[in-house]
Design an enzyme around this catalytic site. Sequence first.
Site, PDB file in Angstrom:
ATOM      1  N   TRP A 183       5.820   0.513   8.579  1.00  0.00           N
ATOM      2  CA  TRP A 183       5.111  -0.762   8.619  1.00  0.00           C
ATOM      3  C   TRP A 183       5.344  -1.476   7.294  1.00  0.00           C
ATOM      4  CZ3 TRP A 183       1.201  -2.653   5.371  1.00  0.00           C
ATOM      5  CH2 TRP A 183       0.784  -3.957   5.701  1.00  0.00           C
ATOM      6  N   GLU A 224       5.775  -0.196  13.567  1.00  0.00           N
ATOM      7  CA  GLU A 224       4.452  -0.770  13.862  1.00  0.00           C
ATOM      8  C   GLU A 224       4.523  -2.289  13.720  1.00  0.00           C
ATOM      9  OE1 GLU A 224       1.438   0.375  11.019  1.00  0.00           O
ATOM     10  OE2 GLU A 224      -0.200  -0.371  12.260  1.00  0.00           O
ATOM     11  N   LYS A 226       2.779  -6.283  13.835  1.00  0.00           N
ATOM     12  CA  LYS A 226       1.539  -6.911  13.369  1.00  0.00           C
ATOM     13  C   LYS A 226       1.571  -8.399  13.654  1.00  0.00           C
ATOM     14  CE  LYS A 226      -1.569  -6.963   9.448  1.00  0.00           C
ATOM     15  NZ  LYS A 226      -2.085  -6.181   8.354  1.00  0.00           N
ATOM     16  N   ASP A 259      -1.085  -0.665  16.766  1.00  0.00           N
ATOM     17  CA  ASP A 259      -2.350  -0.600  16.037  1.00  0.00           C
ATOM     18  C   ASP A 259      -3.248  -1.614  16.734  1.00  0.00           C
ATOM     19  OD1 ASP A 259      -4.325  -1.617  14.118  1.00  0.00           O
ATOM     20  OD2 ASP A 259      -3.286  -0.456  12.590  1.00  0.00           O
ATOM     21  N   HIS A 262      -3.770  -5.230  15.532  1.00  0.00           N
ATOM     22  CA  HIS A 262      -2.601  -6.057  15.241  1.00  0.00           C
ATOM     23  C   HIS A 262      -2.184  -7.009  16.352  1.00  0.00           C
ATOM     24  CE1 HIS A 262      -1.004  -3.339  11.777  1.00  0.00           C
ATOM     25  NE2 HIS A 262      -2.279  -3.639  11.659  1.00  0.00           N
ATOM     26  N   HIS A 286      -2.317   3.571  16.284  1.00  0.00           N
ATOM     27  CA  HIS A 286      -3.265   3.537  15.174  1.00  0.00           C
ATOM     28  C   HIS A 286      -4.572   3.054  15.772  1.00  0.00           C
ATOM     29  CE1 HIS A 286      -0.612   3.267  11.315  1.00  0.00           C
ATOM     30  NE2 HIS A 286      -0.600   4.453  11.867  1.00  0.00           N
ATOM     31  N   ASP A 294      -7.531  -8.094  11.606  1.00  0.00           N
ATOM     32  CA  ASP A 294      -7.212  -6.702  11.327  1.00  0.00           C
ATOM     33  C   ASP A 294      -8.077  -6.170  10.185  1.00  0.00           C
ATOM     34  OD1 ASP A 294      -5.666  -4.319  11.371  1.00  0.00           O
ATOM     35  OD2 ASP A 294      -4.393  -5.078   9.769  1.00  0.00           O
ATOM     36  N   ASP A 296      -9.895  -3.505   9.882  1.00  0.00           N
ATOM     37  CA  ASP A 296      -9.903  -2.058   9.659  1.00  0.00           C
ATOM     38  C   ASP A 296     -11.289  -1.490   9.397  1.00  0.00           C
ATOM     39  OD1 ASP A 296      -7.087  -1.089   9.925  1.00  0.00           O
ATOM     40  OD2 ASP A 296      -6.742  -2.683   8.472  1.00  0.00           O
ATOM     41  N   ASP A 327      -6.572   4.669  11.699  1.00  0.00           N
ATOM     42  CA  ASP A 327      -6.143   3.782  10.608  1.00  0.00           C
ATOM     43  C   ASP A 327      -7.221   2.750  10.311  1.00  0.00           C
ATOM     44  OD1 ASP A 327      -4.819   2.325   8.719  1.00  0.00           O
ATOM     45  OD2 ASP A 327      -3.499   1.285  10.119  1.00  0.00           O
TER      46      ASP A 327
END
Length: 420
Positions: A183, A224, A226, A259, A262, A286, A294, A296, A327
């Site tokens: 990534w 990955e 995004k 993810d 994303h 993820h 995003d 997280d 993640d």
Amino acid sequence: MSRYLEAKEIYAKWGIDTDKAIEALKSVPIALHCWQGDDVRGFDQKVDALSGGIQTTGNYPGRARTPEELMADIDMVLKLCPGTKKLNLHACYAIFDDENGGWVDRDKIEPKHFKKWVDFCKERGLGCDFNPTFFSHPKCDPLTLSSPNEETRKFWIEHGKACIRISQYLAEELGQECVMNIWTGDGFKDIPADRMGPRVRYKESIDEILSEPFDFNKVKPCVESKVFGIGVEAYTVGSAEFSLSYAAANKDKCIPLMDNGHYHPTEVVSDKIPALLAFFPEVALHVTRPIRWDSDHVVLLDDETKEICKEIVRCGGLEGSVKIALDYFDASINRVSAWTVGFRNVQKALLMALLTPNAELTDIQNKDNWTELMVKQEELKTLPFGDVWAEYCKVCGAPVDGEWFAAVKEYETEILKERN
Ligand code: RNT
Ligand code: ZN
């Protein structure tokens, strides 16, 4: 009769064997991301803030500052979580010391810089996943693998190749496959004049990284995608189309990674899992919690986490075709607790999915009986899941709900508060 035995009978009426569900989940590896413990800082750079399109917010006391502190915190999490864990490391967590020759830059890292992590994993029977670190470094110009500057691009390609060699080493030493995720935060804050150039360079860079020899049975390189990042709002080089196309065109050496933070807010990864599995034998995830972007946040037992886990189970992902990793990174709360809550929630969601009569529901769907499908899917929600979860924790030798947070608080008072 114990609560578990009562629950077992109730589930049996639905045609579900709770013992089997527990057995099926126990051995499924889920990768625990080392970076929740220190706000994604790592040990190789003296930088104070993250850069490269990702951000942590908060400064709750207790961030791990050294490999020893991070390992101690991870040990705490391992004890508090049921199920099979793998470690997930980033290249910036290399451990440099006098014995291995001291600090080297990211293009020169070697397996020896991860020997201490290998020892850590061996002692605990863990496998290990790996990630090249294409952010928080002076050589992000700000682009890395897609940079028009050949010297920059070469540096990051060498980093990627070094990471392939380290991943091969981790897989061989630990006897488990190593998922190696590529990534980068490459992208632009504002409207670019050239959208294709960076993507062509990114493609060529990944080609070069994956030209480094490795055994695809042991090392699973991923790309990955995004949608955007902070400071990278207008254009992302590794967009969804780019990453998925790259993986599709390189199925012999690479797998796609999704993810769930994303994508555009109304897109869901749960729906993408079966779409990808119709074309790819293996996909990687993820699992995170995006709030509006995003962000997280810590993974909760929310609808999308449950839906993702349902799809993993229904699509046969627990047999190895879906590589599950966490993640997220929240620096505003106790980090050991953040890790533990998220890991336990993914376990809960997977167990719930295993306690679902998937074949029967599919049959009802195939008969076009949507009335019955709705009734059954709604009624399943109030079955005594908590009693099976408690049994699962006991079988795994992990604390049940309500019995682990006191240990975290004690750890905070005795260990974490001492760090500043
Ligand atoms: C960033 C990506 C990436 C990182 C980790 C630290 O948006 O999700 O996976 O979070 O590599
Ligand atoms: Zn991610």
